[in-house]
Design a protein around this motif. Sequence first.
Motif, PDB file in Angstrom:
ATOM      1  N   TYR A  27     -13.613   6.346 -42.791  1.00 27.92           N
ATOM      2  CA  TYR A  27     -12.777   5.337 -43.435  1.00 27.92           C
ATOM      3  C   TYR A  27     -12.527   4.121 -42.545  1.00 27.92           C
ATOM      4  O   TYR A  27     -11.552   3.399 -42.725  1.00 27.92           O
ATOM      5  CB  TYR A  27     -11.450   5.960 -43.874  1.00 27.92           C
ATOM      6  CG  TYR A  27     -11.643   6.987 -44.947  1.00 27.92           C
ATOM      7  CD1 TYR A  27     -11.976   6.614 -46.237  1.00 27.92           C
ATOM      8  CD2 TYR A  27     -11.537   8.343 -44.660  1.00 27.92           C
ATOM      9  CE1 TYR A  27     -12.189   7.559 -47.233  1.00 27.92           C
ATOM     10  CE2 TYR A  27     -11.736   9.297 -45.641  1.00 27.92           C
ATOM     11  CZ  TYR A  27     -12.058   8.896 -46.932  1.00 27.92           C
ATOM     12  OH  TYR A  27     -12.261   9.827 -47.907  1.00 27.92           O
ATOM     13  N   GLY A  28     -13.394   3.883 -41.596  1.00 29.50           N
ATOM     14  CA  GLY A  28     -13.284   2.718 -40.731  1.00 29.50           C
ATOM     15  C   GLY A  28     -12.912   3.081 -39.305  1.00 29.50           C
ATOM     16  O   GLY A  28     -12.229   4.063 -39.058  1.00 29.50           O
ATOM     17  N   CYS A  86     -13.246  11.787 -25.569  1.00 35.26           N
ATOM     18  CA  CYS A  86     -13.311  11.478 -24.146  1.00 35.26           C
ATOM     19  C   CYS A  86     -13.223  12.752 -23.317  1.00 35.26           C
ATOM     20  O   CYS A  86     -12.241  13.503 -23.421  1.00 35.26           O
ATOM     21  CB  CYS A  86     -12.177  10.523 -23.773  1.00 35.26           C
ATOM     22  SG  CYS A  86     -12.217  10.048 -22.044  1.00 35.26           S
ATOM     23  N   ASN A  87     -14.225  12.978 -22.495  1.00 31.11           N
ATOM     24  CA  ASN A  87     -14.293  14.127 -21.576  1.00 31.11           C
ATOM     25  C   ASN A  87     -14.087  15.458 -22.292  1.00 31.11           C
ATOM     26  O   ASN A  87     -13.636  16.430 -21.694  1.00 31.11           O
ATOM     27  CB  ASN A  87     -13.259  13.993 -20.450  1.00 31.11           C
ATOM     28  CG  ASN A  87     -13.539  12.818 -19.563  1.00 31.11           C
ATOM     29  OD1 ASN A  87     -14.664  12.359 -19.446  1.00 31.11           O
ATOM     30  ND2 ASN A  87     -12.508  12.304 -18.941  1.00 31.11           N
ATOM     31  N   GLU A  88     -14.372  15.493 -23.574  1.00 29.15           N
ATOM     32  CA  GLU A  88     -14.189  16.692 -24.401  1.00 29.15           C
ATOM     33  C   GLU A  88     -12.772  17.243 -24.307  1.00 29.15           C
ATOM     34  O   GLU A  88     -12.528  18.429 -24.497  1.00 29.15           O
ATOM     35  CB  GLU A  88     -15.227  17.754 -24.057  1.00 29.15           C
ATOM     36  CG  GLU A  88     -16.649  17.286 -24.347  1.00 29.15           C
ATOM     37  CD  GLU A  88     -17.684  18.365 -24.165  1.00 29.15           C
ATOM     38  OE1 GLU A  88     -17.326  19.550 -24.059  1.00 29.15           O
ATOM     39  OE2 GLU A  88     -18.869  18.022 -24.144  1.00 29.15           O
ATOM     40  N   SER A  89     -11.805  16.349 -23.996  1.00 21.00           N
ATOM     41  CA  SER A  89     -10.418  16.804 -23.877  1.00 21.00           C
ATOM     42  C   SER A  89      -9.436  15.950 -24.672  1.00 21.00           C
ATOM     43  O   SER A  89      -8.261  16.291 -24.749  1.00 21.00           O
ATOM     44  CB  SER A  89     -10.000  16.837 -22.408  1.00 21.00           C
ATOM     45  OG  SER A  89     -10.015  15.535 -21.868  1.00 21.00           O
ATOM     46  N   SER A  90      -9.902  14.845 -25.242  1.00 20.14           N
ATOM     47  CA  SER A  90      -9.010  14.033 -26.062  1.00 20.14           C
ATOM     48  C   SER A  90      -9.813  13.290 -27.127  1.00 20.14           C
ATOM     49  O   SER A  90     -10.980  12.952 -26.926  1.00 20.14           O
ATOM     50  CB  SER A  90      -8.210  13.038 -25.219  1.00 20.14           C
ATOM     51  OG  SER A  90      -9.059  12.119 -24.569  1.00 20.14           O
ATOM     52  N   LEU A  91      -9.152  13.052 -28.261  1.00 23.60           N
ATOM     53  CA  LEU A  91      -9.783  12.361 -29.383  1.00 23.60           C
ATOM     54  C   LEU A  91      -8.944  11.133 -29.716  1.00 23.60           C
ATOM     55  O   LEU A  91      -7.718  11.213 -29.838  1.00 23.60           O
ATOM     56  CB  LEU A  91      -9.872  13.285 -30.598  1.00 23.60           C
ATOM     57  CG  LEU A  91     -10.493  12.684 -31.859  1.00 23.60           C
ATOM     58  CD1 LEU A  91     -11.951  12.305 -31.633  1.00 23.60           C
ATOM     59  CD2 LEU A  91     -10.374  13.669 -33.024  1.00 23.60           C
ATOM     60  N   TRP A  92      -9.637  10.010 -29.875  1.00 24.01           N
ATOM     61  CA  TRP A  92      -9.008   8.724 -30.158  1.00 24.01           C
ATOM     62  C   TRP A  92      -9.726   8.073 -31.332  1.00 24.01           C
ATOM     63  O   TRP A  92     -10.881   8.399 -31.612  1.00 24.01           O
ATOM     64  CB  TRP A  92      -9.127   7.803 -28.941  1.00 24.01           C
ATOM     65  CG  TRP A  92      -8.598   8.367 -27.668  1.00 24.01           C
ATOM     66  CD1 TRP A  92      -9.171   9.353 -26.904  1.00 24.01           C
ATOM     67  CD2 TRP A  92      -7.403   7.995 -26.999  1.00 24.01           C
ATOM     68  NE1 TRP A  92      -8.398   9.602 -25.806  1.00 24.01           N
ATOM     69  CE2 TRP A  92      -7.304   8.786 -25.837  1.00 24.01           C
ATOM     70  CE3 TRP A  92      -6.404   7.067 -27.267  1.00 24.01           C
ATOM     71  CZ2 TRP A  92      -6.251   8.658 -24.951  1.00 24.01           C
ATOM     72  CZ3 TRP A  92      -5.356   6.948 -26.374  1.00 24.01           C
ATOM     73  CH2 TRP A  92      -5.279   7.746 -25.228  1.00 24.01           C
ATOM     74  N   ARG A  93      -9.053   7.101 -31.997  1.00 24.41           N
ATOM     75  CA  ARG A  93      -9.724   6.296 -33.021  1.00 24.41           C
ATOM     76  C   ARG A  93      -9.506   4.830 -32.678  1.00 24.41           C
ATOM     77  O   ARG A  93      -8.380   4.381 -32.486  1.00 24.41           O
ATOM     78  CB  ARG A  93      -9.188   6.588 -34.416  1.00 24.41           C
ATOM     79  CG  ARG A  93      -9.971   5.823 -35.488  1.00 24.41           C
ATOM     80  CD  ARG A  93      -9.553   6.167 -36.903  1.00 24.41           C
ATOM     81  NE  ARG A  93      -8.123   5.981 -37.069  1.00 24.41           N
ATOM     82  CZ  ARG A  93      -7.317   6.899 -37.598  1.00 24.41           C
ATOM     83  NH1 ARG A  93      -7.801   8.058 -38.017  1.00 24.41           N
ATOM     84  NH2 ARG A  93      -6.032   6.664 -37.717  1.00 24.41           N
ATOM     85  N   ASN A 121      -7.792  -4.714 -32.588  1.00 22.90           N
ATOM     86  CA  ASN A 121      -8.060  -4.022 -31.316  1.00 22.90           C
ATOM     87  C   ASN A 121      -7.065  -2.903 -31.038  1.00 22.90           C
ATOM     88  O   ASN A 121      -6.347  -2.900 -30.049  1.00 22.90           O
ATOM     89  CB  ASN A 121      -8.074  -5.003 -30.156  1.00 22.90           C
ATOM     90  CG  ASN A 121      -9.177  -6.020 -30.308  1.00 22.90           C
ATOM     91  OD1 ASN A 121     -10.162  -5.776 -30.986  1.00 22.90           O
ATOM     92  ND2 ASN A 121      -9.012  -7.166 -29.691  1.00 22.90           N
ATOM     93  N   GLU A 122      -7.038  -1.943 -31.910  1.00 23.99           N
ATOM     94  CA  GLU A 122      -6.080  -0.845 -31.822  1.00 23.99           C
ATOM     95  C   GLU A 122      -6.790   0.440 -31.403  1.00 23.99           C
ATOM     96  O   GLU A 122      -7.834   0.783 -31.943  1.00 23.99           O
ATOM     97  CB  GLU A 122      -5.406  -0.629 -33.178  1.00 23.99           C
ATOM     98  CG  GLU A 122      -4.453   0.542 -33.183  1.00 23.99           C
ATOM     99  CD  GLU A 122      -3.935   0.827 -34.586  1.00 23.99           C
ATOM    100  OE1 GLU A 122      -2.779   1.255 -34.678  1.00 23.99           O
ATOM    101  OE2 GLU A 122      -4.675   0.648 -35.551  1.00 23.99           O
ATOM    102  N   LEU A 123      -6.211   1.134 -30.452  1.00 21.22           N
ATOM    103  CA  LEU A 123      -6.705   2.438 -30.034  1.00 21.22           C
ATOM    104  C   LEU A 123      -5.580   3.437 -30.241  1.00 21.22           C
ATOM    105  O   LEU A 123      -4.512   3.321 -29.635  1.00 21.22           O
ATOM    106  CB  LEU A 123      -7.137   2.417 -28.568  1.00 21.22           C
ATOM    107  CG  LEU A 123      -7.722   3.714 -28.031  1.00 21.22           C
ATOM    108  CD1 LEU A 123      -9.009   4.082 -28.771  1.00 21.22           C
ATOM    109  CD2 LEU A 123      -7.993   3.598 -26.549  1.00 21.22           C
ATOM    110  N   LYS A 124      -5.822   4.404 -31.109  1.00 20.77           N
ATOM    111  CA  LYS A 124      -4.790   5.387 -31.442  1.00 20.77           C
ATOM    112  C   LYS A 124      -5.191   6.755 -30.918  1.00 20.77           C
ATOM    113  O   LYS A 124      -6.304   7.220 -31.172  1.00 20.77           O
ATOM    114  CB  LYS A 124      -4.599   5.448 -32.948  1.00 20.77           C
ATOM    115  CG  LYS A 124      -3.530   6.424 -33.371  1.00 20.77           C
ATOM    116  CD  LYS A 124      -3.327   6.417 -34.868  1.00 20.77           C
ATOM    117  CE  LYS A 124      -2.243   7.401 -35.229  1.00 20.77           C
ATOM    118  NZ  LYS A 124      -2.036   7.471 -36.667  1.00 20.77           N
ATOM    119  N   HIS A 125      -4.281   7.391 -30.187  1.00 20.50           N
ATOM    120  CA  HIS A 125      -4.505   8.751 -29.707  1.00 20.50           C
ATOM    121  C   HIS A 125      -4.308   9.707 -30.871  1.00 20.50           C
ATOM    122  O   HIS A 125      -3.302   9.651 -31.579  1.00 20.50           O
ATOM    123  CB  HIS A 125      -3.521   9.080 -28.578  1.00 20.50           C
ATOM    124  CG  HIS A 125      -3.633  10.478 -28.104  1.00 20.50           C
ATOM    125  ND1 HIS A 125      -2.730  11.445 -28.475  1.00 20.50           N
ATOM    126  CD2 HIS A 125      -4.557  11.090 -27.318  1.00 20.50           C
ATOM    127  CE1 HIS A 125      -3.087  12.585 -27.920  1.00 20.50           C
ATOM    128  NE2 HIS A 125      -4.184  12.396 -27.222  1.00 20.50           N
TER     129      HIS A 125
END
Length: 83
Positions: free
Chosen positions: A35-36, A42-49, A55-59
């Motif tokens: 959906y966009g 990251c490092n198979e330990s965290s997921l972000w979108r 320019n938004e990075l959401k944990h």
Amino acid sequence: MKIEIIDQLKSIGEFYIYENGDGTRYTLHLVNAHYGGIYVLCNESSLWRFHSNPNELKHLCGDNNEYTKKAILEVAKLRSWVE
């Protein structure tokens, strides 16, 4: 049929190894979000979108720290995800 599936998987995402100069190394798996945006594992330990506007990075889950966020945004700038 097996070859077609493998070809489809190759086109799904990207993989980067990023070292930001302070001795830290990040492995980033990138997949386009349905959906966009872009999912960043990251490092198979965290997921972000990541969304390029604005320019938004959401944990989403896993380890959440300011240094990982900063590194992902640096890669976003280098890869021209930002607008």
